[in-house]
Write an enzyme that holds these catalytic residues in place. Sequence first.
Site, PDB file in Angstrom:
ATOM      1  N   ASP A 242      39.279  37.422  37.520  1.00 25.70           N
ATOM      2  CA  ASP A 242      38.250  38.527  36.907  1.00 25.70           C
ATOM      3  C   ASP A 242      39.334  38.214  35.370  1.00 25.70           C
ATOM      4  O   ASP A 242      40.399  38.373  35.246  1.00 25.70           O
ATOM      5  CB  ASP A 242      37.828  39.644  36.899  1.00 25.70           C
TER       6      ASP A 242
ATOM      7  N   ASP B   6      43.349  33.043  38.652  1.00 24.01           N
ATOM      8  CA  ASP B   6      43.315  34.683  39.225  1.00 24.01           C
ATOM      9  C   ASP B   6      41.824  34.500  38.871  1.00 24.01           C
ATOM     10  O   ASP B   6      41.105  33.847  38.219  1.00 24.01           O
ATOM     11  CB  ASP B   6      44.267  35.393  37.949  1.00 24.01           C
TER      12      ASP B   6
ATOM     13  N   ASP C 175      45.232  37.228  33.389  1.00 21.80           N
ATOM     14  CA  ASP C 175      45.686  37.416  32.227  1.00 21.80           C
ATOM     15  C   ASP C 175      46.190  38.916  32.380  1.00 21.80           C
ATOM     16  O   ASP C 175      46.358  39.761  31.189  1.00 21.80           O
ATOM     17  CB  ASP C 175      44.246  38.176  31.641  1.00 21.80           C
TER      18      ASP C 175
HETATM   19 MG   LIG Z   1      43.304  39.406  36.059  1.00 21.60          MG
END
Ligand SMILES: [Mg+2]
Length: 425
Positions: free
Chosen positions: A15, A13, A132
């Site tokens: 960000d 991923d 995240d």
């Molecule tokens: Mg992310």
Amino acid sequence: MSGTTRRPAVFLDRDGVLNEVTVSGGTPLPPPDAAHMRLLPGVVEACRRLHDLGYVLVVVTNQPDLARGKQSAGELDRMHAFLTDRLPLDDIAVCTHDDADDCACRKPRPGLLLDAADRLNLDLTGSFMVGDRWRDVEAAQRAGVTSIYIDRDYGERKAVDADLVASSLLDALPFIESRHVSGGSQPVVGAALKHVKIFADGADLESIVALAGRPDIAGFTTNPTLMRKSGVSDYEPFARKVLEAITDRPVSFEVFADDPDGMIRQARLIASWGRNVYVKIPVTDTRGRSTADVIRQLTADRVQLNVTALLTLPQVEEVTAALDGTRGAVVSVFAGRIADTGRDPVPVMTDALRITSAQANVKLLWASPREILNVRQADDIGVDIITVTHDLLAKLPLFGKSLDDYSLETVRMFHNDAAAAGYTL
Ligand SMILES: [Mg+2]
């Protein structure tokens, strides 16, 4: 294309995994433009190591701000150029749709991963997804890849049932490396060695099971200190699980009694757990009294021994003599601990080898290595075995690496970390 092997990937991923985010109202927000992109600590190093291990690195990112008119395609390209300039990425797959769109790619849907697998010929079962947010973990689960959740404690719904929860990409590396080695695509370092066999030293059951798949690991050792560190509370159930996983190579378990009768009783019990068991006996008891009589008795009983914690040549002489007639024994000299005291272990190990090799069926083991150099040293002087901790095993792929390549990677690491930190002068 027939005959092409599928390669494992690490899906990343963007960000909050690669670059910093700002958190607003508990929700992580991407940087607005390339000028605000900052790599997170350890990301350059982690990506480089994953790339070196042979993983295809694929960024999979939802960017709904395009559909929402809050981001331009040109700026998104600049942001991704920022990443590809600094990280060894193979591909960046973007979903530009919004929640209301009926697409197959917006995470938690697995489309970005599945399409990349087709396009790049990836082996999904050997692949990982690091994210995240819950959407990342669910996409991983739906695509059938191992999920790693970087829990940043945002004020939002958390991911459920991730295979690993980590604090950063770098923090997740040992887990990926321990799984990776079971895939068999690891360079087999053993082939580059003339004499020395590599034994894995550790007490983490999951790592041991993973390492069992590696043909270059010729045996396994453990000790009470490592077992305690790994949270092992019951000795025998742990040992039996290890022996279920390892049936074809030696495994050493240590007695913990401190009196001769207790050592002999425990040694006979431990030896009964499997034909490939070696029982570790310390060279002395805790008062410094020699265990040579115990070693003689157990050798007469046909118990395979690994005599441990030797640091001097007189100890090697005494133990080797006590092993006369053994059907199989290992003498573990703690070369790393000798080096810890400022002494060169190589002459000691050279002399120790001369002593042990005079006794049939006795092998010399270089214990407590501190660096990969020790594998080379042990091999050069003809030591039979070196135990390498699971942590140090992760560095074995560096064995014999081109120094020009390694220099260039080092220069790039400094450059990228300075850039990632946003330093200006
Ligand atoms: Mg992310």
